[in-house]
Design a protein around this motif. Structure first.
Motif, short mmCIF file in Angstrom:
data_model
loop_
_atom_site.label_atom_id
_atom_site.label_comp_id
_atom_site.label_asym_id
_atom_site.label_seq_id
_atom_site.Cartn_x
_atom_site.Cartn_y
_atom_site.Cartn_z
N VAL A 17 0.87 -1.18 0.00
CA VAL A 17 0.00 0.00 0.00
C VAL A 17 0.90 1.22 0.00
O VAL A 17 1.85 1.31 0.79
N SER A 18 0.61 2.18 -0.88
CA SER A 18 1.39 3.40 -0.99
C SER A 18 1.28 4.21 0.30
O SER A 18 0.18 4.43 0.82
N SER A 26 0.83 -3.53 -6.89
CA SER A 26 1.39 -4.87 -7.06
C SER A 26 2.39 -4.86 -8.22
O SER A 26 2.22 -4.13 -9.19
N ILE A 27 3.42 -5.68 -8.07
CA ILE A 27 4.47 -5.80 -9.09
C ILE A 27 4.77 -7.28 -9.29
O ILE A 27 5.01 -8.02 -8.33
N LYS A 28 4.76 -7.69 -10.55
CA LYS A 28 5.17 -9.05 -10.92
C LYS A 28 6.50 -8.91 -11.63
O LYS A 28 6.64 -8.14 -12.58
N GLY A 48 1.12 -3.01 -11.63
CA GLY A 48 -0.32 -2.78 -11.62
C GLY A 48 -1.12 -4.05 -11.87
O GLY A 48 -0.74 -4.87 -12.69
N ASP A 49 -2.23 -4.19 -11.15
CA ASP A 49 -3.06 -5.39 -11.26
C ASP A 49 -3.58 -5.63 -12.67
O ASP A 49 -3.58 -6.75 -13.16
N GLN A 50 -4.04 -4.56 -13.35
CA GLN A 50 -4.61 -4.73 -14.68
C GLN A 50 -3.57 -5.19 -15.69
O GLN A 50 -3.81 -6.08 -16.49
#
Length: 141
Positions: A17-18, A26-28, A48-50
């Motif tokens: 959370v920022s 989120s980061i993959k 980002g989730d999207q």
């Protein structure tokens, strides 16, 4: 920018959370190995989730990654991120615009030798010397 390679590792999803905006993030991260004579390994992030949902990648897949490079300074040190914005399965050959400038790099598929480049004609010493002998110095420049 684009890079082609094989996904050799997918790291666990990072989430948080920022602190400033209180928004979730989120980061993959995955590791891509290029398929050249001297392979390179590159850690690439999808932020980002999207974007994570829209750009799946699995180990042992050959992918073409469109990415941006970004560097930032923190406490006098610089850090660089490779952030993907599109991951496509397989080798994707990007189309070069019809009005590409002369000498612009052409896309090359891994394992394929590029076409031979023809160098522009350069004047010989004799033609340069003949054109510059007007000043009676005897030097071609």
């Amino acid at each position: 920018m684009e890079i082609v390679g094989k996904v050799i590792q997918v790291l666990p999803l990072q989430q948080g959370v920022s602190a400033r905006t209180n928004n979730p993030w989120s980061i993959k991260t995955f590791i891509l190995e290029t398929q050249e004579n001297y392979p390179r390994k590159v850690a690439i992030e999808i932020f980002g989730d999207q974007r994570i949902a829209d750009n799946p990648c699995d180990v042992d897949q050959v992918v073409t990654v469109s990415f941006d490079l970004e560097s930032r300074e923190f406490n006098g040190r610089w850090y660089t991120s490779v952030r993907a914005w599109k991951v496509q399965q397989g080798v994707v050959i990007s189309q070069q615009p019809a009005t590409a400038p002369v000498g612009a790099p052409q896309p090359v598929m891994p394992g394929v030798q590029p076409a031979a480049q023809v160098a522009p004609a350069t004047p010989t010493f004799d033609s340069v010397a003949a054109n510059s002998m007007d000043d009676n110095s005897g030097l071609p420049f």
